[in-house]
Design an enzyme around this catalytic site. Structure first.
Site, PDB file in Angstrom:
ATOM      1  CE  LYS A 202      -3.646   2.393   2.453  1.00  0.00           C
ATOM      2  NZ  LYS A 202      -4.614   2.373   3.551  1.00  0.00           N
ATOM      3  NE  ARG A 223      -3.637   7.523   5.669  1.00  0.00           N
ATOM      4  CZ  ARG A 223      -4.346   8.019   6.690  1.00  0.00           C
ATOM      5  NH1 ARG A 223      -3.790   8.140   7.880  1.00  0.00           N
ATOM      6  NH2 ARG A 223      -5.595   8.395   6.500  1.00  0.00           N
ATOM      7  CD  GLU A 239       5.835  -3.843   3.501  1.00  0.00           C
ATOM      8  OE1 GLU A 239       5.256  -4.756   4.111  1.00  0.00           O
ATOM      9  OE2 GLU A 239       6.257  -2.816   4.069  1.00  0.00           O
ATOM     10  CE  LYS A 254      -6.126   1.737  -0.562  1.00  0.00           C
ATOM     11  NZ  LYS A 254      -6.674   1.736   0.760  1.00  0.00           N
ATOM     12  CB  SER A 280     -11.161   7.630  -3.479  1.00  0.00           C
ATOM     13  OG  SER A 280      -9.909   8.063  -2.962  1.00  0.00           O
ATOM     14  CE1 TYR A 319     -14.875   3.429  -2.740  1.00  0.00           C
ATOM     15  CE2 TYR A 319     -12.975   3.779  -4.173  1.00  0.00           C
ATOM     16  CZ  TYR A 319     -13.513   3.655  -2.905  1.00  0.00           C
ATOM     17  OH  TYR A 319     -12.699   3.748  -1.805  1.00  0.00           O
TER      18      TYR A 319
HETATM   19  C1  PBG Z   1      -6.978   3.435   5.388  1.00  0.00           C
HETATM   20  C2  PBG Z   1      -7.474   3.393   3.993  1.00  0.00           C
HETATM   21  C3  PBG Z   1      -7.351   4.392   3.023  1.00  0.00           C
HETATM   22  C4  PBG Z   1      -7.975   3.901   1.894  1.00  0.00           C
HETATM   23  C5  PBG Z   1      -8.477   2.641   2.193  1.00  0.00           C
HETATM   24  N1  PBG Z   1      -8.130   2.340   3.488  1.00  0.00           N
HETATM   25  C6  PBG Z   1      -6.808   5.765   3.136  1.00  0.00           C
HETATM   26  C7  PBG Z   1      -5.370   5.979   3.313  1.00  0.00           C
HETATM   27  O1  PBG Z   1      -4.585   5.062   3.506  1.00  0.00           O
HETATM   28  O2  PBG Z   1      -4.974   7.161   3.317  1.00  0.00           O
HETATM   29  C8  PBG Z   1      -8.090   4.628   0.599  1.00  0.00           C
HETATM   30  C9  PBG Z   1      -9.095   4.068  -0.352  1.00  0.00           C
HETATM   31  C10 PBG Z   1      -9.400   4.966  -1.486  1.00  0.00           C
HETATM   32  O3  PBG Z   1      -8.768   6.022  -1.694  1.00  0.00           O
HETATM   33  O4  PBG Z   1     -10.332   4.627  -2.240  1.00  0.00           O
HETATM   34  N2  PBG Z   1      -7.899   2.832   6.257  1.00  0.00           N
END
Ligand code: PBG
Length: 332
Positions: A202, A223, A239, A254, A280, A319
């Site tokens: 991620k 983050r 990972e 992701k 998203s 989505y």
């Molecule tokens: C953290 C989490 C995130 C997303 C899914 N789980 C946000 C992040 O890590 O900042 C993002 C999913 C998306 O953007 O559609 N719980």
């Protein structure tokens, strides 16, 4: 030398029937997972401005969405909670009456075994600082996310989600050792049947932007001290290997579209299923361009998801899962 090309790849592209017969990649609704947001105290679904067509569900509308997803033959739903109140440790994540846990129970009651009900296992929606874990107060580390203290919270959150009936937990926090810690906690509590999806690779991505609105995130800053650096490909594979060693049943990459190289690397060697999350920002970009009339919405959406599958994803969180499932059925 002949006047004619010796090899003519176009021959197999001539008609829709030929193209269908030689297609290397297929997509079916069962390979899609729909992420859903549920907002504590909402009487009606609340539209998410940065994700046109997506909402923060009320408990009632969530049940309807889960039922629609099951009817559409979608593989699963991934639930995210938007709590009414937050604190430093995200304590409602671990309580049975916390919004995510009641929503998981609602979804399981609604869907039964028709699809896989999954919970996002991370503290960021529940903390008042918006980080994915609890903060350190030791000298020299103040304000950093405390890896090992966070694992204790993940263990409790995992048991709460399993007790709510979740079939699979999505570990999205990017703490070291989280898969092993959660596996251990579940097994000790008699939940050895609950599967783990490790968000193995991620990345610290700008493409999560619209998600912040979707979960009313309190985060200031970023983050980068725990999620992967977008510059790193080899580390993504590492990972994933670590998560499998720790007991992950599924690993994920992701975001998806900008990380197809990492996805292909992981898919080439993984011994467990490999999924990808079309996040998203990937959704918002295509929706925005399509709204301007600059892209053909349906073709672009379908191509973007197919490309993720072609790169090696066995299943895809998107989505568009519900709408895409409808289109795929039309094509059969
Ligand atoms: C953290 C989490 C995130 C997303 C899914 N789980 C946000 C992040 O890590 O900042 C993002 C999913 C998306 O953007 O559609 N719980």
């Amino acid at each position: 030398m002949s006047r004619f090309p010796a090899v003519r790849p176009r021959r197999l592209r001539r008609t829709p029937a030929l193209r269908r017969l030689v297609a290397e990649t297929h997509l079916v609704p069962a390979q899609l997972v729909l992420p859903l947001f549920v907002k504590e105290g909402a009487a009606e679904p609340v539209p998410i401005g940065s994700m046109p067509g997506q909402v923060q569900h009320s408990r009632d509308s969530l049940r309807r969405a889960v039922s629609d997803a099951a009817a559409a033959g979608i593989g699963g739903v991934m639930l995210f909670g938007v709590p009414a109140e937050r604190d430093a440790t995200g304590s409602t994540a671990c309580r049975p009456e916390g919004i995510l846990n009641v929503a998981l129970a609602d979804a399981v009651a609604e869907a039964g075994d028709a699809l896989v009900v999954m919970g996002d296992l991370c503290l960021d929606e529940f903390t008042d600082h918006g980080h994915c874990g609890v903060l350190d107060d030791r000298p020299g580390r103040t304000g950093e996310v405390d890896n090992d203290a966070t694992l204790e919270h993940y263990r409790a959150m995992a048991v709460a989600q399993a007790e709510a009936g979740a079939h699979l937990l999505g570990l999205s926090g990017m703490m070291d050792g989280q898969t092993a810690a959660v596996r251990d906690a579940l097994d000790a509590a008699g939940h050895d049947h609950v599967a783990l999806l490790a968000y193995a690779a991620k990345y610290a991505s700008a493409f999560y932007g619209p998600f912040r609105e979707a979960v009313d995130s309190q985060l200031t800053g970023d983050r980068r001290a725990y999620q992967l650096d977008p510059a790193n490909r080899r580390e993504g594979l590492r990972e994933a290997v670590l998560d499998v060693e720790e007991g992950a049943d599924v690993v994920m990459v992701k975001p998806a579209g900008s990380y197809l190289d990492v996805l292909a690397d992981v898919a080439a060697t993984s011994e467990v299923p490999v999924w990808a999350y079309q996040v998203s920002g990937e959704y918002a970009m295509i929706e925005a361009a399509a709204a301007q009339g600059w892209l053909d919405r349906r073709r672009t959406v379908a191509e973007s998801v197919l490309a993720i599958r072609r790169a090696g994803a066995d299943a895809i969180l998107t989505y568009w899962a519900l709408e895409l499932a409808g289109w795929l059925r039309e094509e059969i």
